[in-house]
Design a protein around this motif. Structure first.
Motif, PDB file in Angstrom:
ATOM      1  N   MET A 109      -3.134   0.862 -18.898  1.00 31.68           N
ATOM      2  CA  MET A 109      -2.710  -0.657 -18.559  1.00 31.68           C
ATOM      3  C   MET A 109      -2.425  -1.113 -17.260  1.00 31.68           C
ATOM      4  SD  MET A 109      -3.514  -1.719 -21.765  1.00 31.68           S
ATOM      5  CE  MET A 109      -4.606  -0.651 -21.642  1.00 31.68           C
ATOM      6  N   GLY A 110      -1.638  -0.145 -16.659  1.00 36.92           N
ATOM      7  CA  GLY A 110      -1.392  -0.538 -15.202  1.00 36.92           C
ATOM      8  C   GLY A 110      -2.619  -0.617 -14.497  1.00 36.92           C
ATOM      9  N   GLU A 111      -3.600   0.482 -14.454  1.00 36.23           N
ATOM     10  CA  GLU A 111      -4.899   0.123 -13.724  1.00 36.23           C
ATOM     11  C   GLU A 111      -5.631  -0.956 -14.190  1.00 36.23           C
ATOM     12  OE1 GLU A 111      -7.957   0.739 -11.396  1.00 36.23           O
ATOM     13  OE2 GLU A 111      -6.267   1.903 -11.522  1.00 36.23           O
ATOM     14  N   ALA A 112      -5.693  -1.467 -15.356  1.00 31.34           N
ATOM     15  CA  ALA A 112      -6.561  -2.704 -15.820  1.00 31.34           C
ATOM     16  C   ALA A 112      -5.775  -3.801 -15.222  1.00 31.34           C
ATOM     17  CB  ALA A 112      -6.474  -2.635 -17.426  1.00 31.34           C
ATOM     18  N   ALA A 113      -4.353  -3.769 -15.056  1.00 28.44           N
ATOM     19  CA  ALA A 113      -3.619  -5.098 -14.555  1.00 28.44           C
ATOM     20  C   ALA A 113      -3.795  -5.268 -13.177  1.00 28.44           C
ATOM     21  CB  ALA A 113      -2.159  -4.902 -14.900  1.00 28.44           C
ATOM     22  N   LEU A 114      -3.381  -4.113 -12.158  1.00 27.27           N
ATOM     23  CA  LEU A 114      -3.352  -4.155 -11.106  1.00 27.27           C
ATOM     24  C   LEU A 114      -4.062  -3.504 -10.013  1.00 27.27           C
ATOM     25  CD1 LEU A 114       0.318  -5.313 -10.210  1.00 27.27           C
ATOM     26  CD2 LEU A 114      -1.559  -6.717 -10.058  1.00 27.27           C
ATOM     27  N   GLY A 115      -4.700  -2.221 -10.802  1.00 30.24           N
ATOM     28  CA  GLY A 115      -5.383  -1.218 -10.068  1.00 30.24           C
ATOM     29  C   GLY A 115      -6.237  -1.549  -8.656  1.00 30.24           C
ATOM     30  N   LYS A 116      -6.953  -2.550  -8.928  1.00 22.09           N
ATOM     31  CA  LYS A 116      -7.791  -3.224  -7.932  1.00 22.09           C
ATOM     32  C   LYS A 116      -7.222  -3.503  -6.527  1.00 22.09           C
ATOM     33  CE  LYS A 116     -12.275  -5.606  -7.147  1.00 22.09           C
ATOM     34  NZ  LYS A 116     -13.120  -6.454  -7.535  1.00 22.09           N
ATOM     35  N   LYS A 117      -5.928  -4.009  -6.818  1.00 19.37           N
ATOM     36  CA  LYS A 117      -4.921  -4.653  -5.828  1.00 19.37           C
ATOM     37  C   LYS A 117      -4.012  -3.614  -5.127  1.00 19.37           C
ATOM     38  CE  LYS A 117      -4.647  -9.239  -7.204  1.00 19.37           C
ATOM     39  NZ  LYS A 117      -3.583 -10.398  -7.562  1.00 19.37           N
ATOM     40  N   VAL A 118      -3.393  -2.577  -6.133  1.00 18.47           N
ATOM     41  CA  VAL A 118      -2.353  -1.637  -5.392  1.00 18.47           C
ATOM     42  C   VAL A 118      -2.817  -0.100  -5.793  1.00 18.47           C
ATOM     43  CG1 VAL A 118      -0.688  -3.351  -5.786  1.00 18.47           C
ATOM     44  CG2 VAL A 118      -1.101  -1.546  -7.609  1.00 18.47           C
ATOM     45  N   GLY A 119      -3.997   0.090  -6.308  1.00 22.21           N
ATOM     46  CA  GLY A 119      -4.441   1.315  -6.588  1.00 22.21           C
ATOM     47  C   GLY A 119      -3.651   2.233  -7.263  1.00 22.21           C
ATOM     48  N   ASN A 120      -3.509   3.520  -6.938  1.00 22.31           N
ATOM     49  CA  ASN A 120      -2.600   4.553  -7.966  1.00 22.31           C
ATOM     50  C   ASN A 120      -1.445   3.868  -8.233  1.00 22.31           C
ATOM     51  OD1 ASN A 120      -4.872   5.969  -8.370  1.00 22.31           O
ATOM     52  ND2 ASN A 120      -4.354   7.526  -6.639  1.00 22.31           N
TER      53      ASN A 120
END
Length: 337
Positions: free
Chosen positions: A13-24
């Motif tokens: 869920m974290g990746e879906a929300a902000l993965g593209k902006k903040v990575g791991n």
């Protein structure tokens, strides 16, 4: 669900929300969010077992908690990372997804969750066991694969979404399997001319192949098992007398009232010599056979030296786990004897 599954779900869920902006970092904080609701288990160090069970999956698993906690946690994380990769709103949305998907997933288990706290009603679909490798392992593999791609790489999003999709499809499949099992139990009750009041169907530990059913009759509860690999659909039900009359005057004690509420009325009373036991039937037996009298949750009832009624949870021995798993696997394969 178990902690590992909730961590993986939170990370996805974290990746879906902000993965593209903040990575791991998105996966990390999503995983943290996925574990927060289960911190209510720490109550067992401060209160008695009954109160701890009452508190578990209560406020911390509610929609209200998610709405209140997400912006606070999001603000704290935004303060840690003083840059413009993600703002307070983005972190708050990530935390909300991590927090909220936790109780949503728990709602599909036998225990259920008080999504609508402070109302007592528990949402419980009972279609998946709290530990199910077929749900967790594919999910975990795709999340790990996604971690090794750059945050802007299209395959990172692809693999993360695949994990979410496959786990969601499996959840839907378990609902279909549950309905099939329920129909098999219902057919057997009709064919055996058994008068009943209610049926509850749930999977046995670690799988969605072998299903069990609790059936309430007037004076007893019946328990039966059905595997998708059974060569025939005939079910032999084991009977457990309610024996509620054994409680006597105890039944009016506040502790017993709480236990009955906790068990949602699915309980039997056992009497061995001078010892009285309260069995919560919702979580099944400790063994997969018709002769088993042991239940996963059972409390010995007795009065202490001050005349106060006490419920002491029966100890579950780790040494019993290995034989249980052997019998479980044997029964999953359709072996009834």
């Amino acid at each position: 669900m178990d902690s590992l599954t909730q961590i993986v779900l939170g990370a996805a869920m974290g990746e879906a929300a902000l993965g593209k902006k903040v990575g791991n970092k998105a996966m990390l904080w999503g995983a943290v969010a996925g574990t927060i609701p289960d911190l209510d288990v720490l109550s067992k160090f401060f209160v008695d077992p009954i109160t701890a069970n009452e508190l578990h999956r209560g406020f911390s698993h509610s929609i209200i908690f998610c709405i209140i906690a997400a912006p606070i946690l999001g603000w704290m994380i935004a303060k840690i990372y003083k840059n413009k990769e993600a703002d307070w709103k983005g972190w708050s949305w990530l935390m909300f997804l991590g927090l909220f998907t936790h109780p949503i997933l728990d709602a599909f288990t036998t225990w259920g969750t008080q999504l609508f706290w402070p109302f007592d009603y528990k949402v419980s679909f009972k279609n998946i066991f709290v530990i199910d490798p077929l749900y967790t392992i594919p999910f975990l593999v795709f999340v790990i694969i996604a971690m090794f791609y750059n945050r802007t790489h299209p395959k990172r999003k692809l693999f993360n979404n695949l994990g979410i999709l496959i786990s969601s499809l499996y959840m839907i499949i378990t609902l279909v399997l549950q309905r099939n099992a329920w129909f098999t139990f219902w057919t057997n009750l009709e064919n055996q001319h058994i008068t009943y009041q209610e049926i509850q169907t749930r999977p046995t530990p670690l799988n969605s192949i072998l299903w069990s059913a609790n059936i309430e009759t007037k004076d007893s509860f019946l328990i039966g098992y059905y595997s998708l690999f059974d060569k025939d659909d005939y079910i032999n039900f084991s009977e457990f007398p309610k024996n509620h009359h054994f409680l006597g005057a105890m039944k009016n004690d506040p502790l017993i009232i709480r236990l009955i509420k906790l068990s949602e009325g699915w309980y039997t009373i056992e009497k061995h010599d001078d010892h009285l036991f309260f069995n919560d039937l919702r979580f099944g037996q400790l063994e997969i056979d018709s002769e088993s009298k042991k239940f996963a949750f059972s409390y010995e009832l007795f009065y202490d030296k001050d005349g106060i009624l006490v419920a002491k949870e029966r100890e579950r021995k780790m040494g019993e786990a290995s034989p249980l798993l052997q019998k479980l696997f044997h029964r999953i394969l359709g072996n009834k004897s």
